[in-house]
Design a protein around this motif. Structure first.
Motif, PDB file in Angstrom:
ATOM      1  N   VAL A  87      46.457  38.330  21.652  1.00 48.12           N
ATOM      2  CA  VAL A  87      45.225  39.045  21.991  1.00 48.12           C
ATOM      3  C   VAL A  87      44.920  38.857  23.476  1.00 48.12           C
ATOM      4  O   VAL A  87      44.922  37.725  23.981  1.00 48.12           O
ATOM      5  N   VAL A  88      44.675  39.970  24.151  1.00 47.82           N
ATOM      6  CA  VAL A  88      44.304  39.938  25.566  1.00 47.82           C
ATOM      7  C   VAL A  88      42.868  40.452  25.699  1.00 47.82           C
ATOM      8  O   VAL A  88      42.565  41.562  25.275  1.00 47.82           O
ATOM      9  N   SER A  89      42.011  39.648  26.290  1.00 47.08           N
ATOM     10  CA  SER A  89      40.623  40.051  26.516  1.00 47.08           C
ATOM     11  C   SER A  89      40.471  40.534  27.953  1.00 47.08           C
ATOM     12  O   SER A  89      40.900  39.858  28.889  1.00 47.08           O
ATOM     13  N   VAL A  90      39.891  41.721  28.107  1.00 42.59           N
ATOM     14  CA  VAL A  90      39.567  42.248  29.434  1.00 42.59           C
ATOM     15  C   VAL A  90      38.145  42.800  29.352  1.00 42.59           C
ATOM     16  O   VAL A  90      37.567  42.901  28.265  1.00 42.59           O
ATOM     17  N   ARG A  91      37.583  43.149  30.489  1.00 39.37           N
ATOM     18  CA  ARG A  91      36.226  43.684  30.491  1.00 39.37           C
ATOM     19  C   ARG A  91      36.139  44.960  29.654  1.00 39.37           C
ATOM     20  O   ARG A  91      36.877  45.909  29.844  1.00 39.37           O
ATOM     21  N   ASP A  92      35.273  44.958  28.665  1.00 41.53           N
ATOM     22  CA  ASP A  92      34.987  46.114  27.805  1.00 41.53           C
ATOM     23  C   ASP A  92      36.094  46.439  26.801  1.00 41.53           C
ATOM     24  O   ASP A  92      35.968  47.402  26.047  1.00 41.53           O
ATOM     25  N   MET A  93      37.192  45.665  26.767  1.00 43.20           N
ATOM     26  CA  MET A  93      38.276  45.969  25.845  1.00 43.20           C
ATOM     27  C   MET A  93      38.938  44.689  25.342  1.00 43.20           C
ATOM     28  O   MET A  93      38.906  43.659  25.991  1.00 43.20           O
ATOM     29  N   SER A  94      39.559  44.819  24.147  1.00 41.41           N
ATOM     30  CA  SER A  94      40.391  43.756  23.591  1.00 41.41           C
ATOM     31  C   SER A  94      41.700  44.394  23.140  1.00 41.41           C
ATOM     32  O   SER A  94      41.698  45.460  22.506  1.00 41.41           O
ATOM     33  N   LEU A  95      42.839  43.742  23.458  1.00 37.22           N
ATOM     34  CA  LEU A  95      44.153  44.292  23.138  1.00 37.22           C
ATOM     35  C   LEU A  95      44.865  43.349  22.177  1.00 37.22           C
ATOM     36  O   LEU A  95      44.896  42.134  22.404  1.00 37.22           O
ATOM     37  N   GLU A  96      45.435  43.891  21.099  1.00 36.70           N
ATOM     38  CA  GLU A  96      46.132  43.076  20.110  1.00 36.70           C
ATOM     39  C   GLU A  96      47.565  43.597  19.920  1.00 36.70           C
ATOM     40  O   GLU A  96      47.773  44.781  19.677  1.00 36.70           O
TER      41      GLU A  96
ATOM     42  N   VAL B 243      47.983  46.240  32.173  1.00 37.10           N
ATOM     43  CA  VAL B 243      46.518  46.230  32.106  1.00 37.10           C
ATOM     44  C   VAL B 243      45.980  46.242  33.526  1.00 37.10           C
ATOM     45  O   VAL B 243      46.377  45.417  34.348  1.00 37.10           O
ATOM     46  N   CYS B 244      45.080  47.173  33.819  1.00 36.63           N
ATOM     47  CA  CYS B 244      44.499  47.273  35.155  1.00 36.63           C
ATOM     48  C   CYS B 244      42.986  47.089  35.069  1.00 36.63           C
ATOM     49  O   CYS B 244      42.314  47.755  34.278  1.00 36.63           O
ATOM     50  N   LEU B 245      42.463  46.159  35.886  1.00 38.82           N
ATOM     51  CA  LEU B 245      41.046  45.811  35.837  1.00 38.82           C
ATOM     52  C   LEU B 245      40.445  45.742  37.240  1.00 38.82           C
ATOM     53  O   LEU B 245      39.535  44.971  37.490  1.00 38.82           O
ATOM     54  N   TYR B 246      40.982  46.519  38.158  1.00 39.18           N
ATOM     55  CA  TYR B 246      40.421  46.517  39.503  1.00 39.18           C
ATOM     56  C   TYR B 246      39.060  47.206  39.496  1.00 39.18           C
ATOM     57  O   TYR B 246      38.827  48.151  38.725  1.00 39.18           O
ATOM     58  N   PRO B 247      38.141  46.767  40.355  1.00 41.58           N
ATOM     59  CA  PRO B 247      36.757  47.257  40.285  1.00 41.58           C
ATOM     60  C   PRO B 247      36.582  48.735  40.589  1.00 41.58           C
ATOM     61  O   PRO B 247      35.606  49.339  40.145  1.00 41.58           O
ATOM     62  N   GLU B 248      37.500  49.340  41.369  1.00 47.11           N
ATOM     63  CA  GLU B 248      37.302  50.738  41.746  1.00 47.11           C
ATOM     64  C   GLU B 248      37.731  51.719  40.655  1.00 47.11           C
ATOM     65  O   GLU B 248      37.589  52.929  40.810  1.00 47.11           O
TER      66      GLU B 248
ATOM     67  N   GLU C 257      40.820  38.315  33.902  1.00 42.28           N
ATOM     68  CA  GLU C 257      39.453  38.336  34.410  1.00 42.28           C
ATOM     69  C   GLU C 257      39.266  39.305  35.569  1.00 42.28           C
ATOM     70  O   GLU C 257      38.156  39.776  35.818  1.00 42.28           O
ATOM     71  N   GLU C 258      40.342  39.587  36.298  1.00 39.59           N
ATOM     72  CA  GLU C 258      40.317  40.627  37.335  1.00 39.59           C
ATOM     73  C   GLU C 258      41.748  40.964  37.719  1.00 39.59           C
ATOM     74  O   GLU C 258      42.684  40.212  37.447  1.00 39.59           O
ATOM     75  N   GLY C 259      41.929  42.136  38.340  1.00 37.98           N
ATOM     76  CA  GLY C 259      43.237  42.495  38.846  1.00 37.98           C
ATOM     77  C   GLY C 259      44.072  43.338  37.908  1.00 37.98           C
ATOM     78  O   GLY C 259      43.559  44.158  37.145  1.00 37.98           O
TER      79      GLY C 259
END
Length: 372
Positions: free
Chosen positions: A222-231, A239-244, A205-207
């Motif tokens: 399956v990994v769900s992240v913002r704007d992407m799905s990984l299988e 996986v990097c999901l930091y806001p900057e 969800e973040e980080g």
């Protein structure tokens, strides 16, 4: 890459305490600190080479300390064994108390090893949050692994929980299928306590997270992240999901299918990464050493803007950054530093190798960056 902090982290912590003024320096510490100062003042100082020299010096000192410590232990071991034997003979056998939720031994392990009472927690503890809003404060160091299978006495099979890692910390969790997820600071992973034979899935969800997925051909992961799905079937990826920065998936080994929010998809090979941006999903070559350095306890920056560097450092050391001159934000730098160094030592290295001045304010919770 080899984790250079593994064999001498205790001595690095010792030096950190000395540099921050929390412990007095002995003669060996002063000699090492003097060497570091001389190294940093050299006109051709290089951060990566400095890191390697520092690690070599500390490893040598720690080996000498360990040899002396082993000699002391050898003297006391025989006495300890005799005392232990006497205690075992004289003390009566104790019966482990029952706990209504399951096996008393497992229950006691969960109660004593993982959970902190609310009265003892602080803002730097990891938390496990349930869907009903209740939470556990976790007694875990950065080297410990939270095993969900061991929490069976207090969690329902298949229920969703979120592991929250605050700033200045990192966390490691082993899922029920054996998959291991390492989480960087300021990260949140949502996951089931067990997969119950169904398809395996988690959500970052973040980080940032490095995932080592257990192989299972019948049940894709399956990994769900913002704007992407990984299988994946079985692989290692970051996986990097930091806001900057834009959502990024980097493949270390195996194969990884990445699907964007617009249903476009790419299949990555080791050393490639997928990024989702305004133009959709794109793949490119990745610098694995830089992407995964955080797992090995290092900051590695390659032509990175100062604003991004200070954001990374701020998550680890727990501070926010202000800039006396906004033009400083876009200056780029390259280098490597160990996460075991104290914040003030890192700032000292940055000031020695750049034209920056870094000032602590509000007990170190905010720093101001200016020209030197």
């Amino acid at each position: 890459m080899k984790d250079q902090s593994t064999d001498h982290s205790d001595y690095i912590r010792r030096i950190t305490q000395v540099l921050s003024g929390k412990e007095p320096a002995n003669e060996e510490d002063l000699l090492l600190i003097k060497r570091l100062s001389e190294l940093a003042e050299a006109p051709d100082f290089d951060v990566q080479r400095g890191y390697e020299r520092l690690s070599s010096e500390i490893q040598h000192r720690e080996r000498a300390r360990r040899d002396r410590h082993l000699r002391y232990l050898a003297v006391g071991a025989a006495a300890a064994a005799v005392v232990g034997l006497i205690v075992a003979i004289l003390l009566p056998t104790r019966v482990a108390p029952e706990w209504s939720d399951g096996d008393p031994m497992v229950a006691m392990q969960v109660r004593e090893t993982y959970f902190l009472p609310d009265s003892l927690f602080d803002a730097h503890d990891l938390q496990l949050i349930r869907d009903d809003g209740s939470l556990f404060h976790l007694r875990l160091s950065d080297r410990d692994t939270l095993r969900l299978s061991e929490l069976a006495p207090v969690l329902r099979a298949g229920e969703m929980v979120s592991l929250v890692v605050p700033e200045t910390r990192r966390g490691v969790v082993q899922l029920e299928d054996g998959t291991v997820v390492t989480l960087n600071s300021v990260s949140r992973l949502r996951m089931p306590t067990s997969f119950n034979g169904a398809d395996r899935g988690v959500a970052l969800e973040e980080g940032e997270a490095l995932m080592q997925v257990a192989h299972d051909e019948r049940h894709p992961f399956v990994v769900s992240v913002r704007d992407m799905s990984l299988e994946v079937l079985g692989t290692t990826f970051n996986v990097c999901l930091y806001p900057e920065q834009r959502p990024t998936a980097t493949l270390v080994e195996g194969r990884l299918r990445v699907t964007g929010a617009d249903d476009s998809s790419v299949v990555l090979s080791p050393g490639e990464e997928a990024v989702y941006g305004p133009s959709g999903l794109v793949s490119r070559q990745a610098d694995l050493a830089t992407r995964t350095a955080w797992v090995e306890g290092k900051f590695v920056f390659s032509h990175l803007p100062l604003s991004s560097i200070m954001t990374y450092l701020g998550r680890w050391y727990g501070f926010e950054t202000e800039y006396a001159d906004d033009s400083l934000r876009d200056n780029t730098y390259t280098g490597a530093l160990s996460k075991t160094y104290s914040k003030d030592f890192v700032f000292g290295v940055l000031e020695k190798t750049t034209r920056l001045k870094i000032i602590n304010q509000y007990e170190g919770r905010r720093v101001v960056v200016n020209h030197r």
